[in-house]
Design an enzyme around this catalytic site. Sequence first.
Site, short mmCIF file in Angstrom:
data_model
loop_
_atom_site.label_atom_id
_atom_site.label_comp_id
_atom_site.label_asym_id
_atom_site.label_seq_id
_atom_site.Cartn_x
_atom_site.Cartn_y
_atom_site.Cartn_z
CG HIS A 142 -2.00 -0.98 1.23
ND1 HIS A 142 -2.84 -1.19 0.15
CD2 HIS A 142 -2.41 -1.86 2.19
CE1 HIS A 142 -3.70 -2.16 0.44
NE2 HIS A 142 -3.46 -2.58 1.67
CG ASP A 179 -3.12 -8.21 0.86
OD1 ASP A 179 -2.42 -8.51 1.81
OD2 ASP A 179 -4.09 -7.46 0.97
CG HIS A 181 -6.82 -5.17 2.02
ND1 HIS A 181 -6.17 -5.91 2.98
CD2 HIS A 181 -8.08 -4.97 2.48
CE1 HIS A 181 -6.99 -6.14 3.99
NE2 HIS A 181 -8.15 -5.59 3.71
CG ASP A 267 -5.33 -9.84 3.43
OD1 ASP A 267 -5.02 -10.42 2.37
OD2 ASP A 267 -4.92 -8.70 3.72
#
Length: 368
Positions: A142, A179, A181, A267
Amino acid sequence: MSTGFYWDERCFWHAGGNYALTFPLGGLVQPLAAGGLPESPETKRRLRNLMSVTGITEDLAMRSAEMCPRADLERVHPAQYLDKFKEMSDAGGGELGLRTPFAKGGYEIATLSAGLARQALLDVLSGDLDNAYALSRPPGHHCLPDWPNGFCLMANIAIAIEAAKARGLAGRVAVLDWDVHHGNGTEHIFYDRDDVLTISIHQEKNYPLDTGDVADKGRGAGEGFNMNIPLPPGVGHVGYLETMERIVLPALDRYKPDVIIVASGFDAGIYDPIAQMMCTVETFGAMTGQVKDAAERLCDGKLLMVHEGGYSEVYVPFCGHRVLEVLSGSSRTAPDPMAPTVAARQPNDRANAHISALIGEFAGEFGL
């Protein structure tokens, strides 16, 4: 097959202070005993402990690395950002961006995390290892060059890529981010370039809320070299493998990279507390097998996996262990303790048919 595993106890010591993901602490909000940071060291430490218990460490080249040299950090992050981070870290910690708290010494730990990914990639590309896994913490996908967010303080994978390119070890690099996200930091850093293909499979509008759309395909020279696959909540084993088969693998075949890097977040696992996907231990093992086969077909097996998110302290270690089993070819296993339950909770045929239609639409968007 020689598989490296890069880790360092100091990365488990990264802390965020008394921090809550959503609610501000104080007043009527009782402080949280564990500090409130979902990005806990326990998911990674328990993976490392499980590896010792099963003995899979005997089948891996267990390594650490030095902190990433400043020159390689500056290939991605401006000096002003690094200086401010270091200053706040020395003064006791703080927060530079959005949801990126760190304690005293956080700069050095983040630099070490980036160093693990960097050294692992250099060792794979130099032929010292066939493939590798970097247990980097804090995570990195990120983080923008001058704006950290989502627990990510340095762009670990981007730093590793630029270090390898600076040494003439790689031309075309493919980054697959599974991931849950969106990998907005990696996307941002390479958005204008065609020498890095970025592919992100993520839960739509989980985090960040305003990035990760399928229409965001790159800009200028990078047009067509950024691929976002925003899946709806509830996608499970069948949907993820179909996404790999119909979109990711054909895209890798078309690009023909010199090395493949996976942003290996867990996740999307069925027990994750901050996501709503239904992947299992078997899902992550199968996807690892798919990308490993692609690497062997396209780039002499050169494959690096860099740990990102995953917040179930119990389930993440088994997902990570299965990835390492497949990556290394080890016969030492850690069977999923929740296998019957997760199988029973998978999406039904009707839901999978709806997901399949959506995957078909995405494949058409990318000309696959």
